[in-house]
Motif scaffolding. Structure first.
Motif, PDB file in Angstrom:
ATOM      1  N   MET A   1       0.248  -0.367  -8.085  1.00 12.60           N
ATOM      2  CA  MET A   1       0.482  -1.642  -7.429  1.00 12.60           C
ATOM      3  C   MET A   1      -0.763  -2.014  -6.623  1.00 12.60           C
ATOM      4  SD  MET A   1       2.778  -0.838  -4.036  1.00 12.60           S
ATOM      5  CE  MET A   1       2.094   0.118  -2.673  1.00 12.60           C
ATOM      6  N   LYS A   2      -0.809  -3.276  -6.163  1.00 11.78           N
ATOM      7  CA  LYS A   2      -1.896  -3.757  -5.314  1.00 11.78           C
ATOM      8  C   LYS A   2      -1.447  -3.754  -3.851  1.00 11.78           C
ATOM      9  CE  LYS A   2      -4.995  -4.804  -8.453  1.00 11.78           C
ATOM     10  NZ  LYS A   2      -6.317  -4.152  -8.506  1.00 11.78           N
ATOM     11  N   ALA A   3      -2.412  -3.493  -2.960  1.00 10.16           N
ATOM     12  CA  ALA A   3      -2.107  -3.442  -1.532  1.00 10.16           C
ATOM     13  C   ALA A   3      -3.386  -3.679  -0.740  1.00 10.16           C
ATOM     14  CB  ALA A   3      -1.500  -2.092  -1.159  1.00 10.16           C
ATOM     15  N   LEU A   4      -3.226  -4.006   0.541  1.00  9.04           N
ATOM     16  CA  LEU A   4      -4.364  -4.105   1.458  1.00  9.04           C
ATOM     17  C   LEU A   4      -4.508  -2.772   2.172  1.00  9.04           C
ATOM     18  CD1 LEU A   4      -3.976  -7.686   2.994  1.00  9.04           C
ATOM     19  CD2 LEU A   4      -5.168  -6.962   0.913  1.00  9.04           C
ATOM     20  N   CYS A   5      -5.722  -2.210   2.118  1.00  9.88           N
ATOM     21  CA  CYS A   5      -5.970  -0.867   2.636  1.00  9.88           C
ATOM     22  C   CYS A   5      -7.076  -0.889   3.685  1.00  9.88           C
ATOM     23  CB  CYS A   5      -6.363   0.089   1.505  1.00  9.88           C
ATOM     24  SG  CYS A   5      -5.110   0.227   0.211  1.00  9.88           S
ATOM     25  N   TRP A   6      -6.893  -0.070   4.702  1.00  6.23           N
ATOM     26  CA  TRP A   6      -7.842   0.055   5.814  1.00  6.23           C
ATOM     27  C   TRP A   6      -8.919   1.076   5.453  1.00  6.23           C
ATOM     28  CZ3 TRP A   6      -9.583   3.900   9.110  1.00  6.23           C
ATOM     29  CH2 TRP A   6     -10.124   3.506  10.344  1.00  6.23           C
ATOM     30  N   HIS A   7     -10.178   0.698   5.687  1.00  6.13           N
ATOM     31  CA  HIS A   7     -11.279   1.630   5.410  1.00  6.13           C
ATOM     32  C   HIS A   7     -12.266   1.709   6.568  1.00  6.13           C
ATOM     33  CE1 HIS A   7     -10.444   2.824   1.258  1.00  6.13           C
ATOM     34  NE2 HIS A   7      -9.961   1.596   1.092  1.00  6.13           N
ATOM     35  N   GLY A   8     -11.831   1.340   7.765  1.00  6.57           N
ATOM     36  CA  GLY A   8     -12.709   1.413   8.921  1.00  6.57           C
ATOM     37  C   GLY A   8     -12.790   0.074   9.626  1.00  6.57           C
ATOM     38  N   ASP A  11     -12.908  -3.606   7.966  1.00  7.13           N
ATOM     39  CA  ASP A  11     -12.999  -3.294   6.536  1.00  7.13           C
ATOM     40  C   ASP A  11     -11.594  -3.118   5.941  1.00  7.13           C
ATOM     41  OD1 ASP A  11     -13.697  -2.543   3.988  1.00  7.13           O
ATOM     42  OD2 ASP A  11     -14.833  -0.755   4.567  1.00  7.13           O
ATOM     43  N   ILE A  12     -11.006  -4.236   5.498  1.00 11.28           N
ATOM     44  CA  ILE A  12      -9.732  -4.243   4.784  1.00 11.28           C
ATOM     45  C   ILE A  12     -10.025  -4.597   3.333  1.00 11.28           C
ATOM     46  CG2 ILE A  12      -7.474  -5.360   4.532  1.00 11.28           C
ATOM     47  CD1 ILE A  12      -7.553  -3.675   6.993  1.00 11.28           C
ATOM     48  N   ARG A  13      -9.475  -3.814   2.386  1.00 11.96           N
ATOM     49  CA  ARG A  13      -9.770  -4.028   0.969  1.00 11.96           C
ATOM     50  C   ARG A  13      -8.481  -4.217   0.167  1.00 11.96           C
ATOM     51  NH1 ARG A  13     -14.029   1.052   0.185  1.00 11.96           N
ATOM     52  NH2 ARG A  13     -15.209   0.668   2.134  1.00 11.96           N
ATOM     53  N   TYR A  14      -8.565  -5.063  -0.843  1.00 14.23           N
ATOM     54  CA  TYR A  14      -7.484  -5.288  -1.804  1.00 14.23           C
ATOM     55  C   TYR A  14      -7.677  -4.292  -2.934  1.00 14.23           C
ATOM     56  CZ  TYR A  14      -4.646  -7.893  -5.254  1.00 14.23           C
ATOM     57  OH  TYR A  14      -3.719  -8.272  -6.194  1.00 14.23           O
ATOM     58  N   GLU A  15      -6.755  -3.321  -3.036  1.00 11.11           N
ATOM     59  CA  GLU A  15      -6.986  -2.198  -3.933  1.00 11.11           C
ATOM     60  C   GLU A  15      -5.722  -1.858  -4.717  1.00 11.11           C
ATOM     61  OE1 GLU A  15     -10.349   0.446  -1.635  1.00 11.11           O
ATOM     62  OE2 GLU A  15      -8.248   0.892  -1.205  1.00 11.11           O
ATOM     63  N   THR A  16      -5.929  -1.052  -5.763  1.00  7.40           N
ATOM     64  CA  THR A  16      -4.812  -0.472  -6.502  1.00  7.40           C
ATOM     65  C   THR A  16      -4.460   0.878  -5.898  1.00  7.40           C
ATOM     66  OG1 THR A  16      -5.493  -1.566  -8.551  1.00  7.40           O
ATOM     67  CG2 THR A  16      -4.015   0.317  -8.752  1.00  7.40           C
ATOM     68  N   VAL A  17      -3.191   1.065  -5.579  1.00  5.99           N
ATOM     69  CA  VAL A  17      -2.708   2.322  -4.993  1.00  5.99           C
ATOM     70  C   VAL A  17      -1.467   2.758  -5.778  1.00  5.99           C
ATOM     71  CG1 VAL A  17      -3.593   1.719  -2.688  1.00  5.99           C
ATOM     72  CG2 VAL A  17      -1.231   1.158  -3.292  1.00  5.99           C
ATOM     73  N   PRO A  18      -1.055   4.007  -5.656  1.00  6.74           N
ATOM     74  CA  PRO A  18       0.143   4.461  -6.383  1.00  6.74           C
ATOM     75  C   PRO A  18       1.402   3.705  -5.955  1.00  6.74           C
ATOM     76  CG  PRO A  18      -1.151   6.333  -5.615  1.00  6.74           C
ATOM     77  CD  PRO A  18      -1.737   5.119  -4.957  1.00  6.74           C
ATOM     78  N   ASP A  19       2.277   3.446  -6.905  1.00  8.83           N
ATOM     79  CA  ASP A  19       3.562   2.829  -6.587  1.00  8.83           C
ATOM     80  C   ASP A  19       4.381   3.779  -5.710  1.00  8.83           C
ATOM     81  OD1 ASP A  19       2.835   0.751  -8.180  1.00  8.83           O
ATOM     82  OD2 ASP A  19       4.262   1.184  -9.792  1.00  8.83           O
ATOM     83  N   GLU A  53      -6.479   6.419   8.890  1.00 12.96           N
ATOM     84  CA  GLU A  53      -7.252   7.152   7.894  1.00 12.96           C
ATOM     85  C   GLU A  53      -7.652   6.209   6.764  1.00 12.96           C
ATOM     86  OE1 GLU A  53      -5.096  10.569   6.572  1.00 12.96           O
ATOM     87  OE2 GLU A  53      -4.858  11.401   8.605  1.00 12.96           O
ATOM     88  N   SER A  54      -8.843   6.422   6.218  1.00 11.58           N
ATOM     89  CA  SER A  54      -9.343   5.564   5.159  1.00 11.58           C
ATOM     90  C   SER A  54      -8.360   5.524   3.986  1.00 11.58           C
ATOM     91  CB  SER A  54     -10.705   6.068   4.676  1.00 11.58           C
ATOM     92  OG  SER A  54     -11.250   5.191   3.716  1.00 11.58           O
ATOM     93  N   GLY A  55      -8.040   4.321   3.557  1.00 11.99           N
ATOM     94  CA  GLY A  55      -7.095   4.135   2.460  1.00 11.99           C
ATOM     95  C   GLY A  55      -5.679   3.841   2.877  1.00 11.99           C
ATOM     96  N   ASP A  56      -5.378   3.908   4.170  1.00 12.76           N
ATOM     97  CA  ASP A  56      -4.025   3.609   4.641  1.00 12.76           C
ATOM     98  C   ASP A  56      -3.645   2.167   4.297  1.00 12.76           C
ATOM     99  OD1 ASP A  56      -3.653   6.105   5.727  1.00 12.76           O
ATOM    100  OD2 ASP A  56      -4.032   5.504   7.799  1.00 12.76           O
ATOM    101  N   ALA A 140       1.594  -5.319   0.662  1.00 18.42           N
ATOM    102  CA  ALA A 140       1.573  -4.639  -0.628  1.00 18.42           C
ATOM    103  C   ALA A 140       2.629  -5.265  -1.537  1.00 18.42           C
ATOM    104  CB  ALA A 140       1.873  -3.151  -0.429  1.00 18.42           C
ATOM    105  N   GLU A 141       2.596  -4.890  -2.809  1.00 19.02           N
ATOM    106  CA  GLU A 141       3.582  -5.405  -3.748  1.00 19.02           C
ATOM    107  C   GLU A 141       4.942  -4.733  -3.579  1.00 19.02           C
ATOM    108  OE1 GLU A 141       1.211  -6.941  -7.615  1.00 19.02           O
ATOM    109  OE2 GLU A 141       1.171  -4.751  -7.350  1.00 19.02           O
ATOM    110  N   TYR A 142       4.927  -3.442  -3.237  1.00 18.16           N
ATOM    111  CA  TYR A 142       6.161  -2.682  -3.056  1.00 18.16           C
ATOM    112  C   TYR A 142       6.024  -1.784  -1.832  1.00 18.16           C
ATOM    113  CZ  TYR A 142       6.967  -4.034  -7.922  1.00 18.16           C
ATOM    114  OH  TYR A 142       7.120  -4.753  -9.083  1.00 18.16           O
TER     115      TYR A 142
END
Length: 389
Positions: A1-8, A11-19, A53-56, A140-142
């Motif tokens: 799924m897609k989600a917004l993730c913190w990287h510092g 620095d917020i990124r639109y990324e693919t993460v596990p469902d 933490e990076s990727g949250d 996030a999507e889910y």
């Protein structure tokens, strides 16, 4: 799924993460239809809140449709339309039974860590650091919702997402802040900050019957929105807050004061704001407390200070002498969301308030990183952003 993730920082990124998947029989999986960027998300964005933490996955204001439920999810069922409170609550511990949902004793799975930092940790929160459980957030999507039998608000299809989305945080936050003031019909309620929480403080204070509501900010669009909600406005760039409040209260000061700003308050020309920024840069102080100091100074003796604005750590130069000698009462805390939502949903259904007034920007989730910047910099009249996954 897609989600917004913190990287510092910034620095917020639109990324693919596990469902997400069910991890406990009381869990549910929600397909997010709408989510929002909250002012307290900016504290994460600026890296003022420890434990990230990076990727949250971030975000704690969201709603959607239940897609999957565990065997112990109570009356929650697939297809239900729900708003999810940002505070995760078990419904069974001593604090939950008392209605103190934001300090649930069981939902923070990193409670031992939070206890070391705060003495006693509070509830688990969505998307708000590993000090509050490290739960994935709702931008996030889910989303996996733990203790889903308790951590949900069912909403009718007759109301739009924008009318009910804010039941998960900023509407009950503004309401709780106003209720904490014990508003009397003759009261002046002064509110620092005309952001989204401040806007709901205004509407709540008006609904609770304050004689006059005063809002302090310097962003014209936010001040205009507050004025439309029934507030007298003070632009602190253009006039003295102290002098104007003295004028409005015949020299006595407001009986009730609300800090809807929190740890990033600042007035560029004030000496204490410069002091706070220097101490922050030297890592000698974590939070800027200009609003808190000003409230203590201007509040009428025997008045109430209500603090819904988020603070994360240490503040300096708090005027304890005036606070004690004036006999002021201080009330604060994360919001006990479920304590208020039945009544607030009824107000929305009856047409006494339409929370969608606060929405100025709607965008796709993929535009989230850019919208964080727009919200932070108050560009294009931005007051509140809703994202659509």
């Amino acid at each position: 799924m897609k989600a917004l993730c913190w990287h510092g920082k910034n620095d917020i990124r639109y990324e693919t993460v596990p469902d997400p998947h069910l991890e406990h029989p009381r869990d549910a999986i929600v397909n997010v239809s709408s989510c929002a960027i909250c002012g307290s998300d900016l504290h994460l964005y600026h890296h003022f809140i420890p434990g990230m933490e990076s990727g949250d996955v971030v975000g704690h204001e969201f709603m959607g449709e239940v897609m999957e439920v565990g065997a112990e999810a109570g009356d929650l069922k697939v297809g239900d339309r729900v708003v999810v409170p940002f505070t995760i609550t078990c419904g069974e511990c001593d604090q939950c039974r008392r209605g103190n949902f934001s300090v649930c004793e069981r939902s923070n799975r990193n409670k031992a860590l939070a206890d070391k930092v705060f003495g006693h940790g509070g509830a688990g929160l969505f998307g708000y650091s590993h000090l509050t459980g490290g739960y994935a957030g709702g931008q996030a999507e889910y989303v996996r919702v733990p203790f889903a039998d308790q951590t949900h608000i069912k909403v009718p299809d007759s109301l739009s997402d924008e009318q009910v989305l804010f039941l998960g945080d900023i509407f009950p936050t503004g309401w709780q802040a106003a209720v904490a003031c014990e508003i009397e019909p003759t009261d002046t309620v002064a509110i620092w900050g005309a952001g989204p929480v401040g806007q709901f403080c205004v509407r709540s204070a008006v609904l609770l019957g304050a004689e006059q509501v005063v809002v302090i900010d310097n962003v014209p669009e936010r001040l205009a929105m507050a004025e439309a909600g029934g507030a007298i406005t003070i632009n602190f760039d253009e006039e003295s807050v102290l002098a104007r409040l003295q004028e409005l209260t015949h020299g006595k000061g407001p009986e009730k004061c609300i800090d809807a700003v929190g740890l990033e308050s600042h007035v560029p020309r004030s000496i204490d704001s410069v002091y706070d920024r220097v101490k922050q840069a030297m890592m000698l102080e974590s939070d800027r407390a200009h609003v808190l100091r000003e409230m203590i100074y201007v509040c009428r003796p025997a008045g109430i200070l209500s603090i819904p604005g988020v603070y994360g750590g240490l503040v300096d130069k708090i005027p304890m002498g005036p606070l004690m000698n004036k006999g002021l009462t201080v009330r604060t805390g994360q919001t006990h969301v479920k304590r208020w939502t039945d009544g607030l949903l009824r107000l929305i259904g009856e047409g006494q308030i339409d929370p969608s007034f606060v929405v100025t920007h709607t965008a796709g989730l993929e535009q989230g990183p850019d919208m964080y910047n727009t919200f932070r910099d108050k560009q294009d009249g931005c007051v509140k952003v809703v994202l659509k996954p």
